[in-house]
Motif scaffolding. Structure first.
Motif, PDB file in Angstrom:
ATOM      1  N   LEU B 280       0.857  -1.189   0.000  1.00 20.32           N
ATOM      2  CA  LEU B 280       0.000   0.000   0.000  1.00 20.32           C
ATOM      3  C   LEU B 280       0.893   1.239   0.000  1.00 20.32           C
ATOM      4  CD1 LEU B 280      -2.690  -1.016   2.686  1.00 20.32           C
ATOM      5  CD2 LEU B 280      -2.666  -1.486   0.243  1.00 20.32           C
ATOM      6  N   THR B 286      -6.710   0.496  -0.482  1.00 18.05           N
ATOM      7  CA  THR B 286      -7.230  -0.630   0.294  1.00 18.05           C
ATOM      8  C   THR B 286      -7.041  -1.948  -0.448  1.00 18.05           C
ATOM      9  OG1 THR B 286      -9.436  -0.382  -0.630  1.00 18.05           O
ATOM     10  CG2 THR B 286      -9.021   0.761   1.428  1.00 18.05           C
ATOM     11  N   MET B 287      -6.934  -3.001   0.317  1.00 15.12           N
ATOM     12  CA  MET B 287      -6.763  -4.325  -0.266  1.00 15.12           C
ATOM     13  C   MET B 287      -7.647  -5.320   0.467  1.00 15.12           C
ATOM     14  SD  MET B 287      -4.814  -5.983  -2.571  1.00 15.12           S
ATOM     15  CE  MET B 287      -5.079  -7.702  -3.049  1.00 15.12           C
ATOM     16  N   ASP B 288      -8.348  -6.139  -0.276  1.00 13.67           N
ATOM     17  CA  ASP B 288      -9.149  -7.214   0.310  1.00 13.67           C
ATOM     18  C   ASP B 288      -8.677  -8.543  -0.253  1.00 13.67           C
ATOM     19  OD1 ASP B 288     -10.923  -5.625   1.873  1.00 13.67           O
ATOM     20  OD2 ASP B 288     -11.945  -5.034   0.031  1.00 13.67           O
ATOM     21  N   ALA B 306      -0.578 -14.642   2.993  1.00 16.18           N
ATOM     22  CA  ALA B 306      -0.978 -13.311   2.561  1.00 16.18           C
ATOM     23  C   ALA B 306      -0.280 -12.284   3.432  1.00 16.18           C
ATOM     24  CB  ALA B 306      -2.491 -13.148   2.687  1.00 16.18           C
ATOM     25  N   ILE B 308      -0.081  -7.882   3.799  1.00 14.53           N
ATOM     26  CA  ILE B 308      -0.438  -6.553   3.328  1.00 14.53           C
ATOM     27  C   ILE B 308       0.355  -5.577   4.176  1.00 14.53           C
ATOM     28  CG2 ILE B 308      -2.302  -4.892   2.930  1.00 14.53           C
ATOM     29  CD1 ILE B 308      -4.279  -7.203   3.156  1.00 14.53           C
TER      30      ILE B 308
ATOM     31  N   ARG C 376     -10.249  -7.292   9.787  1.00 15.89           N
ATOM     32  CA  ARG C 376     -10.597  -6.033   9.131  1.00 15.89           C
ATOM     33  C   ARG C 376      -9.834  -4.899   9.815  1.00 15.89           C
ATOM     34  NH1 ARG C 376     -16.700  -5.212   8.863  1.00 15.89           N
ATOM     35  NH2 ARG C 376     -16.527  -6.324   6.886  1.00 15.89           N
ATOM     36  N   GLU C 408      -9.250  -7.721   5.122  1.00 16.34           N
ATOM     37  CA  GLU C 408      -9.647  -6.440   4.544  1.00 16.34           C
ATOM     38  C   GLU C 408      -8.809  -5.351   5.189  1.00 16.34           C
ATOM     39  OE1 GLU C 408     -14.239  -8.091   4.142  1.00 16.34           O
ATOM     40  OE2 GLU C 408     -13.868  -6.246   5.247  1.00 16.34           O
ATOM     41  N   ASN C 409      -7.969  -4.738   4.382  1.00 21.16           N
ATOM     42  CA  ASN C 409      -7.061  -3.754   4.953  1.00 21.16           C
ATOM     43  C   ASN C 409      -7.348  -2.364   4.403  1.00 21.16           C
ATOM     44  OD1 ASN C 409      -4.967  -2.299   6.011  1.00 21.16           O
ATOM     45  ND2 ASN C 409      -3.451  -3.908   5.708  1.00 21.16           N
ATOM     46  N   ARG C 410      -7.587  -1.429   5.312  1.00 16.14           N
ATOM     47  CA  ARG C 410      -7.890  -0.048   4.926  1.00 16.14           C
ATOM     48  C   ARG C 410      -6.840   0.906   5.480  1.00 16.14           C
ATOM     49  NH1 ARG C 410     -10.493  -2.460   2.415  1.00 16.14           N
ATOM     50  NH2 ARG C 410     -12.688  -2.990   2.311  1.00 16.14           N
ATOM     51  N   LEU C 412      -2.653   1.888   5.563  1.00 16.70           N
ATOM     52  CA  LEU C 412      -1.330   1.678   4.991  1.00 16.70           C
ATOM     53  C   LEU C 412      -0.278   1.299   6.024  1.00 16.70           C
ATOM     54  CD1 LEU C 412       1.121   3.069   3.001  1.00 16.70           C
ATOM     55  CD2 LEU C 412       0.315   5.071   4.198  1.00 16.70           C
ATOM     56  N   THR C 413      -0.400   1.830   7.219  1.00 14.01           N
ATOM     57  CA  THR C 413       0.657   1.587   8.202  1.00 14.01           C
ATOM     58  C   THR C 413       0.430   0.298   8.981  1.00 14.01           C
ATOM     59  OG1 THR C 413      -0.506   2.869   9.870  1.00 14.01           O
ATOM     60  CG2 THR C 413       1.058   4.058   8.494  1.00 14.01           C
ATOM     61  N   SER C 414      -0.622  -0.405   8.628  1.00 10.94           N
ATOM     62  CA  SER C 414      -0.881  -1.647   9.348  1.00 10.94           C
ATOM     63  C   SER C 414      -0.167  -2.792   8.645  1.00 10.94           C
ATOM     64  CB  SER C 414      -2.366  -1.927   9.366  1.00 10.94           C
ATOM     65  OG  SER C 414      -2.788  -2.118   8.037  1.00 10.94           O
ATOM     66  N   LYS C 415      -0.081  -3.876   9.338  1.00 13.55           N
ATOM     67  CA  LYS C 415       0.596  -5.030   8.752  1.00 13.55           C
ATOM     68  C   LYS C 415      -0.209  -6.289   9.046  1.00 13.55           C
ATOM     69  CE  LYS C 415       5.185  -6.986   8.375  1.00 13.55           C
ATOM     70  NZ  LYS C 415       6.489  -7.064   8.981  1.00 13.55           N
ATOM     71  N   VAL C 416      -0.519  -7.012   7.993  1.00 15.90           N
ATOM     72  CA  VAL C 416      -1.328  -8.215   8.152  1.00 15.90           C
ATOM     73  C   VAL C 416      -0.561  -9.390   7.579  1.00 15.90           C
ATOM     74  CG1 VAL C 416      -3.501  -9.318   7.550  1.00 15.90           C
ATOM     75  CG2 VAL C 416      -3.433  -6.860   7.882  1.00 15.90           C
ATOM     76  N   GLU C 417      -0.457 -10.432   8.346  1.00 15.93           N
ATOM     77  CA  GLU C 417       0.204 -11.627   7.842  1.00 15.93           C
ATOM     78  C   GLU C 417      -0.686 -12.829   8.068  1.00 15.93           C
ATOM     79  OE1 GLU C 417       4.654 -12.002   8.723  1.00 15.93           O
ATOM     80  OE2 GLU C 417       3.908 -10.525  10.141  1.00 15.93           O
TER      81      GLU C 417
END
Lengths: 247, 365, 480
Positions: B280, B286-288, B306, B308, C376, C408-410, C412-417
């Motif tokens: 991003l 946004t990414m889903d 995955a 993000i 989310r 679901e990522n809204r 930018l500074t977050s991180k999801v793995e």
């Protein structure tokens, strides 16, 4: 006493063992040597009951009982121990838990009382000390992230605790380094005595410098083609398998 | 016309077609022949949904078009079937290496219109083909192609799509592939254009040893919406599938990846893998992601991953500590991320076209 | 039903004993659900007007909504008019262990439950229950001294109406979903916990004993509030397999954590799963959700789900407070014809919120096991972090394992793995264990427990031991 009589076995359609006859009297250590593809690993797996090998003929008596009809765990309870060439990793399973579960399962079947956690730790620690291992071993997961040498040590630790009457060491082609060689030989020699026998399966003679066998057998083409005293190993080393088979 | 799918449908929860629904389409305008790219092999051109140049290739019979019946659940395919008037029909006979073919789809007009081409590609036993699709356009239109692909035993189709539609356009692409024993479908889509786009793949691995690689790179900015949906059905043992999607999202862009690996009962030794990585670049991007596994066999190896996130602050810092200024460092990292995304494109001609299509995307966000 | 069926709380406060006896007369309550029944339930419980209105609103919402069908489960249509919604007819309690199903006793034995507890679990009138009276009493005194409120929610409605009114439905509103609406209309009872500011609850709170009261747990409603700086660990054990026919359970659990508060909620669920042919078993439709309202608050769900014919359950966290933390650790085992569709939702609203999801699904027999989870990250959740690991283990060729994650990522500074794997128990692992003397079943148990270790270690000690044994028992006969 281990008696193998006319043992024939195959994998799928391919016959690997073509009539093996071999007797290992109690208290003796015998070595089985042979070229690649001779059936050495197959022999160790058939003896310990791994799936995928079909015995078509013959019998294997251990102390008079035909063990081919026993499940792997019952062979273990009967006193047989296979030291794996490549010990398997069990993620999430603690070594102490594994050892104690195995030990108590075997003890139960042998009619011996189970060990509680305290008694188990005491004997495990003693075994660890005698094998010059670190106590951390008990806390780690079974073989996960172990070096080759550590895996061998773990096999020897299991052997020391389970106190088998017959150990089968499958070291075929595993390229043991000096350190691992020493670990395995010390583990076996520590148990050596009038009520312990071992079948040492190896490609190279050098392991037999450390574990001196009472007899050496040559396995080739699925049969024992020669048997003799420990000097036979040296002869093999000097002349190669081809020469021995021809002899 | 059949109604468009809505977000109430699970398969469409992340892609909203209401903006498309609001459009009214007029007659398909006459099309001029677009400029042709430099390409050594044969080129086939579709302008506003109609084939506009004969297929000068040794690949077979050119086009054959007949109205089609749709029985599947996809309403966009039904709309396509109702409206389809033309399409590429291509078959490579058994044992033939068809080389590389370029298909250029170009849509342009003064008033909104819709094009629903219907393509069929068949490869005989052990045949090979590299199909490169360049998808371009100008103005407002809806491009809704359906492609049915049949790969017979041992055939290999490398299918590379460079989607550079007009940023006012809608692209909904449906590709269905049946892959027989030992055959392979290698797919790559670069989603660069369109206001809203969705590439939807349904690949069935029907014979032992069949393989599907479904890869995509999404480069979206402004208010673009890009959806890559890939379903692989493992119906036979010993098949392998890979889905990798890399997304770079700037401004208000919205990226979607929906992947599903279905392993049917008896499809033992399946090797399935899904990976989605999104970068991003803006606070509003946004990414889903929805990577699903549906498994009915026990001896299988399936995994998905995955991630993000934003550009790695430590990497940025490292580059800057070596004297590279921030914009340059960012560009380097974005470029590196994209390079990885383009790795599946090994065909030289396709790679060159891809680099042209990307231009200097990463230096001008 | 006899006095021995009473809960510790009820035994401790004698007045509820009589209240309970009155309930027993309710056996004549007709089957089915109507506005009339909802009014009757409320009246029998002598509830205030506002709660009756609250229930009626829920009932109307339920009537207007439809049973959801998106989960990966299949069952014959549920006839909601065929259930009792209040004090269903009591079955006669067995008089001695001899009258209890020997299969059931064997299971208890394997679980290592002491003899007198086994009897208590089976509902036999023995001294064990008297033990629990004293346990319950000491229990209450210790808690009261600390200012902790732990009582049945029906009691809380009377004694602490301001708290109940403030928080009931504040995390799971009546309109949330079909089953939550149903529960809100007819909930029978459940636990209420309030931990005041700065209090670390001196003991682990448990519903272990209360589960013994049969036929009352169908529509449990639990509400736990941890005020600023409070800590509580709550255990929900359903270790007693129940022998019911496709009984419906639709519970709701709401957790609220204020600034710096922590709630740890552990469940071991072993409702009756049905028999090997898929007959009978509990339909378990549960809504569990926690709200991390305050800064640095934390809600941690740990569940071991081995029972029920159908499990439909997604313990979730709404991470509203800055730096709040949500955790979900789950083991779900399905065997025979069981179906589980379970997972979590982590909704990141506040800055620097963090969540961890570790899910281990094990399918055997002809069962289906689905992980379904949503992560989310909302635009304001700068610096949010999520890590998800979901692994599936399949045993046998006729089961299914499914993974349905939504990410679901809204921000930018977050991180999801997210990572997921599917595997089977390797033949060489089984052989290795067996060659060391372990039976096939012990080997499977050992390997499965190893597979689940990351989750089991989150359980309180005594629960973990029980859960480990439960895993082995649940998978008996699944290999070879």
């Amino acid at each position: 006493m281990l008696e193998i009589k006319n043992l024939r076995a195959r994998i799928g359609e391919k016959e690997i063992l073509k009539g093996i006859d071999l007797t290992v009297p109690t208290g003796e250590i015998h070595a089985i040597m042979g070229p690649n593809g001779a059936g050495k690993s197959t022999l160790s797996y058939v003896l310990s009951g791994r799936d995928g090998y079909e015995v078509t003929e013959g019998e294997v008596l251990y102390n008079g009982v035909n063990i081919l009809e026993l499940a792997p765990e019952d062979r273990a309870a009967a006193g047989m121990f296979l030291a794996f060439q490549y010990p398997v990793e069990l993620p999430g399973v603690g070594n102490a838990n594994f050892l104690r579960t195995a030990l108590n399962a075997v003890r139960r079947k042998r009619g011996e009382p189970e060990l509680d956690a305290v008694a188990f730790l005491k004997s495990a620690r003693a075994a660890i000390k005698s094998l010059q291992m670190n106590e951390d071993f008990l806390k780690r997961n079974v073989n996960v992230g172990f070096s080759g040498g550590e895996k061998k040590r773990n096999e020897m630790l299991q052997m020391a605790l389970l106190k088998p009457g017959l150990a089968i060491l499958d070291e075929t082609d595993s390229g043991l380094d000096i350190d691992a060689l020493r670990i395995v030989s010390e583990g076996v020699n520590a148990l050596r005595g009038p009520s312990f026998s071992a079948l040492v399966i190896t490609h190279y003679q050098r392991l037999l410098d450390h574990i001196v066998p009472d007899m050496v057998h040559v396995l080739a083409g699925g049969r024992i083609v020669r048997s003799g005293p420990k000097e036979l190993a040296l002869e093999l080393e000097a002349r190669g398998y081809a020469g021995v088979e021809a002899a | 016309m059949t109604a468009l799918p809505t977000k109430k449908l699970e398969a469409w929860r992340y892609t909203d077609l209401r903006a498309l629904e609001r459009l009214s389409f007029g007659a398909v305008p006459a099309a001029a022949l677009p400029a042709l790219p430099e390409f050594a092999g044969p080129i086939v051109v579709f302008a506003n949904g109609r084939m506009s140049a004969p297929l000068a290739a040794p690949l077979g019979d050119g086009r054959e078009f007949a109205p089609v019946q749709e029985h599947g659940p996809q309403s966009l395919a039904h709309i396509n079937a109702e409206q389809a008037q033309d399409g590429l029909s291509l078959s490579v006979p058994a044992g033939i290496d068809g080389g590389a073919l370029l298909m250029l789809s170009h849509n342009a007009g003064e008033t909104p219109f819709a094009a629903h081409p219907r393509h069929r590609v068949t490869l005989g036993d052990n045949a090979r083909l590299t199909l490169i699709e360049l998808v371009k356009g100008e103005g407002v239109y809806w491009h809704n192609p359906v492609a049915d692909i049949a790969l017979h035993g041992g055939a290999v189709l490398t299918h590379i799509r460079l989607q550079q539609e007009s940023t006012a356009a809608f692209n909904t692409t449906l590709i269905r592939a049946n892959v027989a024993a030992g055959a392979a479908y290698e797919h790559f889509t670069a989603t660069i254009g369109a206001k809203l786009s969705r590439t939807e793949l349904h690949v069935s691995l029907l014979g032992e040893g069949a393989r599907a690689d479904l890869n995509a790179a999404q480069l979206l900015r402004g208010e673009q919406h890009g959806d890559f949906t890939a379903v692989v059905r493992h119906a036979a043992p010993n098949c392998a599938s890979r889905q990798t999607v890399k997304s770079v999202l700037a401004d208000d862009a919205h990226g979607v990846f929906q992947g599903r690996i279905e392993v049917a009962k008896g499809a033992q030794k399946t090797d399935g893998y899904q990976m989605s990585r999104a970068l991003l670049l803006s606070e509003r991007a946004t990414m889903d992601i929805k990577p699903e596994l549906e498994i009915f066999a026990d001896d299988v190896k399936c995994s998905h991953g995955a991630t993000i996130g934003a550009l790695d602050a430590e990497q940025l810092f490292y580059l800057r500590s070596r004297g590279i200024n921030e914009p340059e460092a960012r560009a380097m990292l974005i470029h590196a991320f994209l390079e990885e995304a383009f790795a599946p494109v090994t065909d030289e001609a396709a790679h060159k076209l891809l680099i042209e299509a990307i231009g200097t995307w990463w230096t001008t966000p | 039903m006899s006095d021995t069926q009473l809960t510790p709380e009820e035994l401790a406060g004698q007045k509820y004993k009589y209240g309970f006896t009155t309930d027993i007369a309710m056996e004549e309550f007709p089957k089915g659900l109507s506005e009339e029944i909802v009014r009757l339930i409320s009246a029998k419980k002598q509830e205030p007007e506002w709660l009756l209105e609250w229930r009626l609103k829920a009932y109307r919402l339920w009537c207007e909504s439809e049973e959801p069908h998106w989960a990966h489960i299949h069952h014959p249509p549920i006839n909601y008019q065929d259930y009792y919604y209040y004090a269903a007819p009591a079955k006669a309690a067995p008089k001695s262990l001899d009258e209890v199903d020997p299969e059931l006793l064997k299971t208890y034995e394997k679980l290592g439950i002491p003899l007198n507890e086994r009897a208590a679990l089976a509902g036999v009138a023995v001294d064990a229950v008297f033990d629990s009276v004293s346990v319950a009493t000491t229990f209450r005194e210790t808690l009261a001294k600390a200012g902790v409120i732990f009582c049945p929610i029906s009691e809380a409605v009377r004694e602490h109406p301001e708290l109940v009114r403030k928080y009931l439905g504040s995390v799971v509103p009546q309109s949330d979903n079909y089953f939550a609406a149903l529960n809100s209309a007819v909930f029978s009872d459940g636990s209420f916990v309030y931990i005041p500011k700065g209090v670390r609850c001196p003991m682990e709170l448990s519903t272990y004993f209360r589960i013994n009261a049969r036929n009352t747990g169908q529509f449990e409603r639990t509400l736990i509030i941890a005020d600023e700086g409070a800590y509580v660990s709550y255990l929900e054990g359903c270790t007693a397999p129940q022998r019911d026919e496709n009984q419906l359970h639709a519970a709701v659990v709401e957790l609220v954590a204020m600034n710096d508060a922590t709630i740890k909620y552990s469940t071991v669920q072993n409702w009756y799963p049905g028999d090997a042919e898929g007959r009978g078993g509990i339909y378990n439709f549960v809504t569990k959700r926690g709200a991390c309202r305050g800064r640095n608050s934390k809600i941690s769900w740990t569940q071991v789900e081995t029972g029920s014919a159908i499990t439909w359950k997604y313990p979730s966290c709404i991470l509203q407070g800055e730096n709040s933390v949500g955790e979900f650790y789950s083991v779900a085992v399905t065997n025979h014809h069981q179906q589980a569709d379970t997972g979590t939702k982590m909704i990141h609203i506040g800055k620097n919120t963090r969540s961890t999801i570790i899910s281990k699904g094990i399918s055997a027999g002809k069962s289906n096991n689905t992980y379904r989870g949503l992560v989310r990250i909302l635009p304001a959740a700068s610096g949010a972090r999520n890590f998800t690991q979901c692994d599936s283990l399949l045993i046998g060729e006729e089961c299914g394992a499914h993974t349905v994650p939504y990410i679901e990522n809204r921000n930018l500074t977050s991180k999801v793995e997210h990572e997921a794997t599917t595997s089977k128990i390797a033949e060489d692992q089984l052989f290795y264990c067996r060659s060391r003397g372990l039976s096939q079943e012990d080997a499977v148990g050992l390997i499965v427990n190893g597979f689940c270790k990351d989750v089991l270690k989150e359980l309180p000690m005594e629960f973990a031991v029980e859960a480990q044994k439960l895993l082995s028992v649940s998978l008996e006969g699944s290999v070879g």
